[in-house]
Design a protein around this motif. Structure first.
Motif, short mmCIF file in Angstrom:
data_model
loop_
_atom_site.label_atom_id
_atom_site.label_comp_id
_atom_site.label_asym_id
_atom_site.label_seq_id
_atom_site.Cartn_x
_atom_site.Cartn_y
_atom_site.Cartn_z
N SER A 16 -6.56 -0.23 0.33
CA SER A 16 -6.89 -1.55 -0.21
C SER A 16 -5.69 -2.12 -0.97
O SER A 16 -4.75 -1.41 -1.32
N GLN A 17 -5.76 -3.41 -1.24
CA GLN A 17 -4.67 -4.07 -1.95
C GLN A 17 -4.51 -3.51 -3.36
O GLN A 17 -3.39 -3.31 -3.84
N GLN A 18 -5.62 -3.19 -4.02
CA GLN A 18 -5.56 -2.63 -5.36
C GLN A 18 -4.86 -1.28 -5.36
O GLN A 18 -4.08 -0.98 -6.25
N GLU A 19 -5.14 -0.45 -4.36
CA GLU A 19 -4.49 0.85 -4.25
C GLU A 19 -3.00 0.69 -3.97
O GLU A 19 -2.18 1.45 -4.48
N CYS A 20 -2.63 -0.28 -3.17
CA CYS A 20 -1.23 -0.50 -2.82
C CYS A 20 -0.41 -0.90 -4.04
O CYS A 20 0.76 -0.53 -4.15
N LEU A 21 -1.01 -1.64 -4.95
CA LEU A 21 -0.29 -2.08 -6.15
C LEU A 21 0.20 -0.91 -6.99
O LEU A 21 1.22 -1.01 -7.66
N LYS A 22 -0.51 0.20 -6.93
CA LYS A 22 -0.13 1.37 -7.72
C LYS A 22 1.18 1.99 -7.23
O LYS A 22 1.84 2.69 -7.98
N TYR A 23 1.54 1.73 -5.99
CA TYR A 23 2.70 2.40 -5.39
C TYR A 23 3.89 1.48 -5.17
O TYR A 23 4.81 1.82 -4.44
N ILE A 24 3.87 0.33 -5.80
CA ILE A 24 5.04 -0.54 -5.75
C ILE A 24 6.07 0.01 -6.72
O ILE A 24 5.77 0.21 -7.90
N PRO A 25 7.28 0.28 -6.25
CA PRO A 25 8.27 0.91 -7.14
C PRO A 25 8.70 -0.03 -8.28
O PRO A 25 8.71 -1.25 -8.13
N LYS A 26 9.05 0.59 -9.40
CA LYS A 26 9.55 -0.17 -10.54
C LYS A 26 10.96 -0.65 -10.24
O LYS A 26 11.75 0.04 -9.62
N ARG A 27 11.27 -1.83 -10.70
CA ARG A 27 12.63 -2.37 -10.50
C ARG A 27 13.50 -1.94 -11.66
O ARG A 27 13.12 -2.03 -12.82
N THR A 28 14.72 -1.51 -11.33
CA THR A 28 15.69 -1.23 -12.37
C THR A 28 16.94 -2.04 -12.05
O THR A 28 17.23 -2.34 -10.90
N TYR A 29 17.68 -2.37 -13.08
CA TYR A 29 18.83 -3.24 -12.90
C TYR A 29 20.08 -2.49 -12.42
O TYR A 29 21.00 -3.10 -11.95
N SER A 61 -11.68 8.26 12.22
CA SER A 61 -12.93 8.18 11.47
C SER A 61 -12.63 7.88 10.00
O SER A 61 -11.48 7.94 9.56
N ASN A 62 -13.69 7.62 9.24
CA ASN A 62 -13.52 7.35 7.81
C ASN A 62 -12.95 8.57 7.08
O ASN A 62 -12.13 8.42 6.17
N VAL A 63 -13.37 9.75 7.48
CA VAL A 63 -12.87 10.97 6.84
C VAL A 63 -11.38 11.12 7.14
O VAL A 63 -10.58 11.45 6.25
N GLU A 64 -10.99 10.87 8.37
CA GLU A 64 -9.58 10.95 8.74
C GLU A 64 -8.76 9.89 8.00
O GLU A 64 -7.62 10.16 7.60
N GLN A 65 -9.33 8.72 7.79
CA GLN A 65 -8.63 7.68 7.05
C GLN A 65 -8.38 8.12 5.62
O GLN A 65 -7.28 7.95 5.09
N LYS A 66 -9.38 8.70 4.98
CA LYS A 66 -9.22 9.17 3.61
C LYS A 66 -8.17 10.28 3.54
O LYS A 66 -7.37 10.33 2.60
N LEU A 97 3.04 1.78 6.21
CA LEU A 97 1.95 2.52 6.85
C LEU A 97 0.75 2.61 5.91
O LEU A 97 -0.40 2.41 6.33
N TYR A 98 1.01 2.87 4.64
CA TYR A 98 -0.06 2.97 3.66
C TYR A 98 -0.81 1.66 3.52
O TYR A 98 -2.05 1.66 3.37
N ARG A 99 -0.11 0.55 3.59
CA ARG A 99 -0.75 -0.76 3.48
C ARG A 99 -1.79 -0.99 4.57
O ARG A 99 -2.74 -1.74 4.38
N ARG A 100 -1.64 -0.31 5.69
CA ARG A 100 -2.59 -0.48 6.80
C ARG A 100 -3.90 0.25 6.57
O ARG A 100 -4.90 -0.09 7.18
#
Length: 73
Positions: free
Chosen positions: A58-71, A7-12, A52-55
Motif C-alpha cells: 500500500s501507499q502508506q507502507e511504501c512511505l516507510k521505505y523512502i530513503p532519507k535525503r542527505t546533503y 495468492s494473498n499469502v504469497e503476496q504477504k 517492485l515493492y510499490r507493486r
C-alpha cells in the motif's frame, strides 16, 4: 508486459522479503565506511527493489521505505 499471479499469502511473503532487503540496503546507504562507488550501486539496486515493492504494498507502507535525503551524497 509480463503478468504474475500469486495468492494473498504469497503476496504477504513477498512483501516481507522485500521489506527486509530494503531495510538492509537503507542501512548500507547510511554506512559511512562504504565507498561511494559501492553506494551508487546500492542506490540503483534499492530503486529497483523499491519499484517492485510499490507493486505489492500500500501507499502508506511504501512511505516507510523512502530513503532519507542527505546533503553529502
Amino acid at each position: 508486459m509480463l503478468g504474475f499471479l500469486i495468492s494473498n499469502v504469497e503476496q504477504k511473503e513477498m512483501e516481507y522479503l522485500i521489506k527486509r532487503e530494503l531495510e538492509e540496503l537503507l542501512m548500507d546507504m547510511e554506512d559511512s565506511r562504504i565507498d561511494t562507488v559501492v553506494k551508487k550501486s546500492i542506490k540503483e539496486r534499492y530503486q529497483t527493489i523499491f519499484n517492485l515493492y510499490r507493486r505489492v504494498a500500500s501507499q502508506q507502507e511504501c512511505l516507510k521505505y523512502i530513503p532519507k535525503r542527505t546533503y553529502n551524497q
